[in-house]
Design a protein around this motif. Sequence first.
Motif, PDB file in Angstrom:
ATOM      1  N   PHE A   1      17.217 -42.722  41.458  1.00  7.00           N
ATOM      2  CA  PHE A   1      16.703 -42.693  42.826  1.00  7.00           C
ATOM      3  C   PHE A   1      15.215 -42.984  42.769  1.00  7.00           C
ATOM      4  O   PHE A   1      14.531 -42.571  41.844  1.00  7.00           O
ATOM      5  CB  PHE A   1      16.888 -41.308  43.443  1.00  7.00           C
TER       6      PHE A   1
ATOM      7  N   ALA B   1      11.865 -42.331  45.230  1.00  7.24           N
ATOM      8  CA  ALA B   1      11.355 -41.702  46.460  1.00  7.24           C
ATOM      9  C   ALA B   1       9.962 -42.261  46.711  1.00  7.24           C
ATOM     10  O   ALA B   1       9.828 -43.397  47.169  1.00  7.24           O
ATOM     11  CB  ALA B   1      11.377 -40.189  46.298  1.00  7.24           C
ATOM     12  N   GLY B   2       8.902 -41.519  46.382  1.00 10.11           N
ATOM     13  CA  GLY B   2       7.550 -42.067  46.516  1.00 10.11           C
ATOM     14  C   GLY B   2       7.303 -43.155  45.474  1.00 10.11           C
ATOM     15  O   GLY B   2       6.554 -44.093  45.697  1.00 10.11           O
ATOM     16  N   GLY B   3       7.908 -42.977  44.326  1.00 10.86           N
ATOM     17  CA  GLY B   3       7.741 -43.948  43.239  1.00 10.86           C
ATOM     18  C   GLY B   3       6.517 -43.685  42.367  1.00 10.86           C
ATOM     19  O   GLY B   3       6.304 -44.386  41.384  1.00 10.86           O
ATOM     20  N   THR B   4       5.730 -42.682  42.692  1.00 12.57           N
ATOM     21  CA  THR B   4       4.436 -42.516  42.002  1.00 12.57           C
ATOM     22  C   THR B   4       4.582 -42.063  40.554  1.00 12.57           C
ATOM     23  O   THR B   4       3.697 -42.288  39.751  1.00 12.57           O
ATOM     24  CB  THR B   4       3.520 -41.518  42.733  1.00 12.57           C
ATOM     25  N   ASN B   5       5.680 -41.439  40.208  1.00 13.49           N
ATOM     26  CA  ASN B   5       5.904 -41.085  38.809  1.00 13.49           C
ATOM     27  C   ASN B   5       6.854 -42.085  38.156  1.00 13.49           C
ATOM     28  O   ASN B   5       6.614 -42.571  37.057  1.00 13.49           O
ATOM     29  CB  ASN B   5       6.438 -39.647  38.698  1.00 13.49           C
ATOM     30  N   LEU B   6       7.916 -42.416  38.861  1.00 11.41           N
ATOM     31  CA  LEU B   6       8.938 -43.289  38.282  1.00 11.41           C
ATOM     32  C   LEU B   6       8.378 -44.673  37.950  1.00 11.41           C
ATOM     33  O   LEU B   6       8.607 -45.209  36.862  1.00 11.41           O
ATOM     34  CB  LEU B   6      10.127 -43.404  39.244  1.00 11.41           C
TER      35      LEU B   6
ATOM     36  N   ALA C   1      -3.093 -34.090  42.498  1.00  5.89           N
ATOM     37  CA  ALA C   1      -3.222 -35.537  42.660  1.00  5.89           C
ATOM     38  C   ALA C   1      -4.381 -35.917  43.586  1.00  5.89           C
ATOM     39  O   ALA C   1      -5.424 -35.257  43.581  1.00  5.89           O
ATOM     40  CB  ALA C   1      -1.898 -36.132  43.130  1.00  5.89           C
TER      41      ALA C   1
ATOM     42  N   THR D   1       6.825 -37.123  47.236  1.00  7.72           N
ATOM     43  CA  THR D   1       7.782 -36.376  48.048  1.00  7.72           C
ATOM     44  C   THR D   1       8.079 -35.012  47.405  1.00  7.72           C
ATOM     45  O   THR D   1       7.778 -34.783  46.236  1.00  7.72           O
ATOM     46  CB  THR D   1       9.110 -37.148  48.145  1.00  7.72           C
TER      47      THR D   1
ATOM     48  N   ASN E   1       8.255 -34.623  43.429  1.00  8.94           N
ATOM     49  CA  ASN E   1       7.260 -33.749  42.818  1.00  8.94           C
ATOM     50  C   ASN E   1       7.929 -32.763  41.864  1.00  8.94           C
ATOM     51  O   ASN E   1       7.467 -32.547  40.741  1.00  8.94           O
ATOM     52  CB  ASN E   1       6.472 -33.020  43.910  1.00  8.94           C
TER      53      ASN E   1
ATOM     54  N   ASP F   1       1.986 -28.794  40.378  1.00  7.44           N
ATOM     55  CA  ASP F   1       1.373 -27.629  41.022  1.00  7.44           C
ATOM     56  C   ASP F   1       2.330 -27.058  42.063  1.00  7.44           C
ATOM     57  O   ASP F   1       2.520 -25.845  42.154  1.00  7.44           O
ATOM     58  CB  ASP F   1       0.054 -28.036  41.707  1.00  7.44           C
TER      59      ASP F   1
ATOM     60  N   ILE G   1      18.788 -34.339  45.380  1.00  9.34           N
ATOM     61  CA  ILE G   1      18.191 -33.203  46.088  1.00  9.34           C
ATOM     62  C   ILE G   1      18.043 -33.612  47.549  1.00  9.34           C
ATOM     63  O   ILE G   1      17.505 -34.682  47.849  1.00  9.34           O
ATOM     64  CB  ILE G   1      16.817 -32.824  45.494  1.00  9.34           C
TER      65      ILE G   1
ATOM     66  N   LYS H   1      -6.486 -23.236  40.432  1.00  9.38           N
ATOM     67  CA  LYS H   1      -6.205 -24.235  39.393  1.00  9.38           C
ATOM     68  C   LYS H   1      -7.462 -24.452  38.559  1.00  9.38           C
ATOM     69  O   LYS H   1      -8.517 -24.760  39.119  1.00  9.38           O
ATOM     70  CB  LYS H   1      -5.764 -25.536  40.078  1.00  9.38           C
TER      71      LYS H   1
HETATM   72  C1  LIG Z   1      -3.028 -40.194  38.810  1.00 14.66           C
HETATM   73  C2  LIG Z   1      -2.051 -39.111  39.138  1.00 14.66           C
HETATM   74  C3  LIG Z   1      -2.488 -37.797  39.236  1.00 14.66           C
HETATM   75  C4  LIG Z   1      -1.589 -36.781  39.552  1.00 14.66           C
HETATM   76  N1  LIG Z   1      -2.032 -35.490  39.639  1.00 14.66           N
HETATM   77  C5  LIG Z   1      -1.154 -34.493  39.915  1.00 14.66           C
HETATM   78  C6  LIG Z   1      -1.565 -33.130  39.967  1.00 14.66           C
HETATM   79  O1  LIG Z   1      -2.745 -32.819  39.775  1.00 14.66           O
HETATM   80  N2  LIG Z   1      -0.632 -32.186  40.242  1.00 14.66           N
HETATM   81  C7  LIG Z   1       0.674 -32.511  40.464  1.00 14.66           C
HETATM   82  O2  LIG Z   1       1.464 -31.605  40.713  1.00 14.66           O
HETATM   83  N3  LIG Z   1       1.100 -33.778  40.410  1.00 14.66           N
HETATM   84  C8  LIG Z   1       0.210 -34.763  40.134  1.00 14.66           C
HETATM   85  N4  LIG Z   1       0.653 -36.053  40.061  1.00 14.66           N
HETATM   86  C9  LIG Z   1       2.089 -36.325  40.096  1.00 14.66           C
HETATM   87  C10 LIG Z   1       2.629 -36.541  41.475  1.00 14.66           C
HETATM   88  O3  LIG Z   1       2.600 -35.321  42.177  1.00 14.66           O
HETATM   89  C11 LIG Z   1       4.057 -37.040  41.300  1.00 14.66           C
HETATM   90  O4  LIG Z   1       3.994 -38.347  40.781  1.00 14.66           O
HETATM   91  C12 LIG Z   1       4.833 -37.064  42.609  1.00 14.66           C
HETATM   92  O5  LIG Z   1       4.919 -35.772  43.147  1.00 14.66           O
HETATM   93  C13 LIG Z   1       6.239 -37.613  42.377  1.00 14.66           C
HETATM   94  O6  LIG Z   1       6.896 -37.737  43.629  1.00 14.66           O
HETATM   95  P1  LIG Z   1       7.536 -39.130  44.079  1.00 14.66           P
HETATM   96  O7  LIG Z   1       8.193 -38.915  45.370  1.00 14.66           O
HETATM   97  O8  LIG Z   1       6.527 -40.219  44.012  1.00 14.66           O
HETATM   98  O9  LIG Z   1       8.612 -39.283  42.911  1.00 14.66           O
HETATM   99  P2  LIG Z   1       9.303 -40.574  42.278  1.00 14.66           P
HETATM  100  O10 LIG Z   1       8.353 -41.206  41.325  1.00 14.66           O
HETATM  101  O11 LIG Z   1       9.898 -41.416  43.329  1.00 14.66           O
HETATM  102  O12 LIG Z   1      10.485 -39.858  41.478  1.00 14.66           O
HETATM  103  C14 LIG Z   1      10.252 -38.967  40.401  1.00 14.66           C
HETATM  104  C15 LIG Z   1      11.601 -38.589  39.794  1.00 14.66           C
HETATM  105  O13 LIG Z   1      12.360 -37.797  40.712  1.00 14.66           O
HETATM  106  C16 LIG Z   1      13.621 -38.400  40.968  1.00 14.66           C
HETATM  107  N5  LIG Z   1      13.914 -38.115  42.383  1.00 14.66           N
HETATM  108  C17 LIG Z   1      13.084 -38.337  43.442  1.00 14.66           C
HETATM  109  N6  LIG Z   1      13.641 -37.869  44.570  1.00 14.66           N
HETATM  110  C18 LIG Z   1      14.841 -37.336  44.229  1.00 14.66           C
HETATM  111  C19 LIG Z   1      15.879 -36.685  44.958  1.00 14.66           C
HETATM  112  N7  LIG Z   1      15.786 -36.487  46.284  1.00 14.66           N
HETATM  113  N8  LIG Z   1      16.969 -36.256  44.292  1.00 14.66           N
HETATM  114  C20 LIG Z   1      17.085 -36.442  42.946  1.00 14.66           C
HETATM  115  N9  LIG Z   1      16.134 -37.067  42.215  1.00 14.66           N
HETATM  116  C21 LIG Z   1      15.023 -37.497  42.838  1.00 14.66           C
HETATM  117  C22 LIG Z   1      13.447 -39.865  40.650  1.00 14.66           C
HETATM  118  O14 LIG Z   1      14.671 -40.469  40.282  1.00 14.66           O
HETATM  119  C23 LIG Z   1      12.486 -39.793  39.480  1.00 14.66           C
HETATM  120  O15 LIG Z   1      13.172 -39.517  38.296  1.00 14.66           O
HETATM  121  C24 LIG Z   1      -0.236 -37.100  39.772  1.00 14.66           C
HETATM  122  C25 LIG Z   1       0.201 -38.421  39.702  1.00 14.66           C
HETATM  123  C26 LIG Z   1      -0.681 -39.426  39.374  1.00 14.66           C
HETATM  124  C27 LIG Z   1      -0.190 -40.837  39.288  1.00 14.66           C
END
Ligand SMILES: Cc1cc2nc3c(=O)[nH]c(=O)nc-3n(C[C@H](O)[C@H](O)[C@H](O)COP(=O)(O)OP(=O)(O)OC[C@H]3O[C@@H](n4cnc5c(N)ncnc54)[C@H](O)[C@@H]3O)c2cc1C
Lengths: 320, 216
Positions: free
Chosen positions: A27, A29-34, A99, A108, A112, A164, A213, A230
């Motif tokens: 999946f 979602a935001g894509g910021t980690n994947l 972040a 999301t 997260n 966090d 989820i 923090k």
């Molecule tokens: C430079 C940088 C600094 C950061 N600093 C912090 C920080 O200080 N503290 C902190 O807590 N975070 C920090 N982050 C991390 C950031 O919070 C996470 O990247 C973000 O929360 C991920 O959410 P997303 O929706 O983008 O996830 P995605 O990248 O879209 O997905 C992440 C994972 O979750 C899975 N997934 C997503 N949604 C679902 C669902 N509904 N059901 C099942 N699986 C799912 C995806 O398949 C993937 O494996 C930082 C990130 C960056 C790039």
Amino acid sequence: MKAFTYERATTPAEAASAAAHANGTKFIAGGTNLLDLMKLQIETPTHLIDINDLGLDRIEPITGGGLRIGALVRNTDLAANEHVRRDYAVLSRALLAGASGQLRNQATTAGNLLQRTRCPYFYDTNQPCNKREPGSGCGALGGYSRHHAIVGVSDACIATHPSDMAVAMRILDATVETVQPNGLTRTIPIVELHRLPGNTPHIEHTLVPGELITAVTLPKPVGGTQIYRKVRDRASYAFALVSVAAIIQRDGTGRVALGGVAHKPWRVEAAERKMPRGAKAVTKELLSSARTTHDNAFKVQLVERTLASVLNEALNETKV
Amino acid sequence: MAEFNPSRRKFIQSTAVTSGAVIVGRLVPEADAKSVLQPSQLTKEPANVNVLLRVNGSEHQLMVDPRTTLLDALRERLHLTGTKKGCDQGQCGACTVIVDGRRIASCLTLAVMQEGHDIITIEGLGTPTNLHPMQAAFIKHDGYQCGFCTPGQICSAVAMLDEVKTGIPSHVTADLIQPPEMTTIEFRERMSGNICRCGAYSNIQEAIAEVAGGRT
Ligand SMILES: Cc1cc2nc3c(=O)[nH]c(=O)nc-3n(C[C@H](O)[C@H](O)[C@H](O)COP(=O)(O)OP(=O)(O)OC[C@H]3O[C@@H](n4cnc5c(N)ncnc54)[C@H](O)[C@@H]3O)c2cc1C
Ligand code: SF4
Ligand code: FES
Ligand code: FES
């Protein structure tokens, strides 16, 4: 990045069942980690299911008290929600400590929770890492481990969970709602979502493949003074060395959870009974199983001092 | 496990239900669409897909590899090179654009995920003869040296002020219940996602403070 096919799902059940039918499906979602991990080919899905159109972006009060947070609610919107600001301040504070403004607009609730570790050896594909490549060894053990875990560690992995928000969810006793590929729904207490590394650090949570989820729910507000502190290498935009979430009641009782010290948010209910006796007693119990490295031994004292400062702040607030 | 054997009809149904939403990634090539979808076909044939991007008020129909980030689509396909690629990892803010009024890191989203959204880049904020007030303030206060981070800083700053106005709190907001204040402390925290290698931070802050304060 490895090539993949892409589809947008329109219902949670459709997303979950589609995910079960093709190997290598993820999946997004935001894509910021994947996407970050896909660029490095640490994640190599062959099919991406975009879940942004599932209508899971609402925050609704639950009748009888509590809050249901859609899995796709952005971190910014969750932190700014009026119920969260008023009744679950520790959650707002934890989100806002993470972040940057840009990333919180994308990230999301579910993404997260499921974000992966920031261990530099996990990110460096030239290094051994049992999480990225089971059986290859752990670069951090015996390497540079200042940021790594001090409790719940194993000989296979000493990574931390970087979220966090998850620490606040843990102290608030949140529940994760899911739909499985077979269409069945279930609820998972947040304490059971993340796993300790053990011998299988590549298995990070208890969801089955393709399990989606859909929401995270919070029980009735518990009041108290809610603090998220923090400690990090920069004043902003850096992951935690140590973080302390606390909910402290007027009579000195309360709850504590830690970030930056383990493979999951770290909370020990027995330690909370020591709250009226102060930070030293609580820390001793919280970290009784600590196994530190030369580089991260400082975290034990940092936890105690941060907790002392948090308890002090709560005391001052209740005096006013 | 249930058998995966959706017919063409099912595929069309799910498309129709979305009414206006899109299935951007075609699961099988058009010609084969009548045949039954096999799981292997889902994964074995990644192909370019069509995406309709609305950037600075104009629509662009593009065929892209699904791997294309929004940042790369803007720069390499639409030749809107104002938006910069610094780290490509979400860490520097140089790629900041405004989507549906919100600032995001365009390096950490796919172009195909942004269909149907309103994207504003630095080119859409103002023009050399009709600058956005934030652009004018950056020039007046020398809010840059090499200029590489500047488009990201400006897009970020514009959307950041809107975030304060709409009452979104920050890490340094003392009282979560009260509306956040237009202060330098707030602006500094909220701009921490935009790194400036040249260290033009103090002048950037002066430019933002001027726009926030309504002075010109
Ligand atoms: C430079 C940088 C600094 C950061 N600093 C912090 C920080 O200080 N503290 C902190 O807590 N975070 C920090 N982050 C991390 C950031 O919070 C996470 O990247 C973000 O929360 C991920 O959410 P997303 O929706 O983008 O996830 P995605 O990248 O879209 O997905 C992440 C994972 O979750 C899975 N997934 C997503 N949604 C679902 C669902 N509904 N059901 C099942 N699986 C799912 C995806 O398949 C993937 O494996 C930082 C990130 C960056 C790039
Ligand atoms: S600590 Fe865990 S994630 Fe880091 S190198 Fe060791 S096995 Fe990999
Ligand atoms: S290029 Fe996107 S944040 Fe650096
Ligand atoms: S002006 Fe050079 S990086 Fe900011």
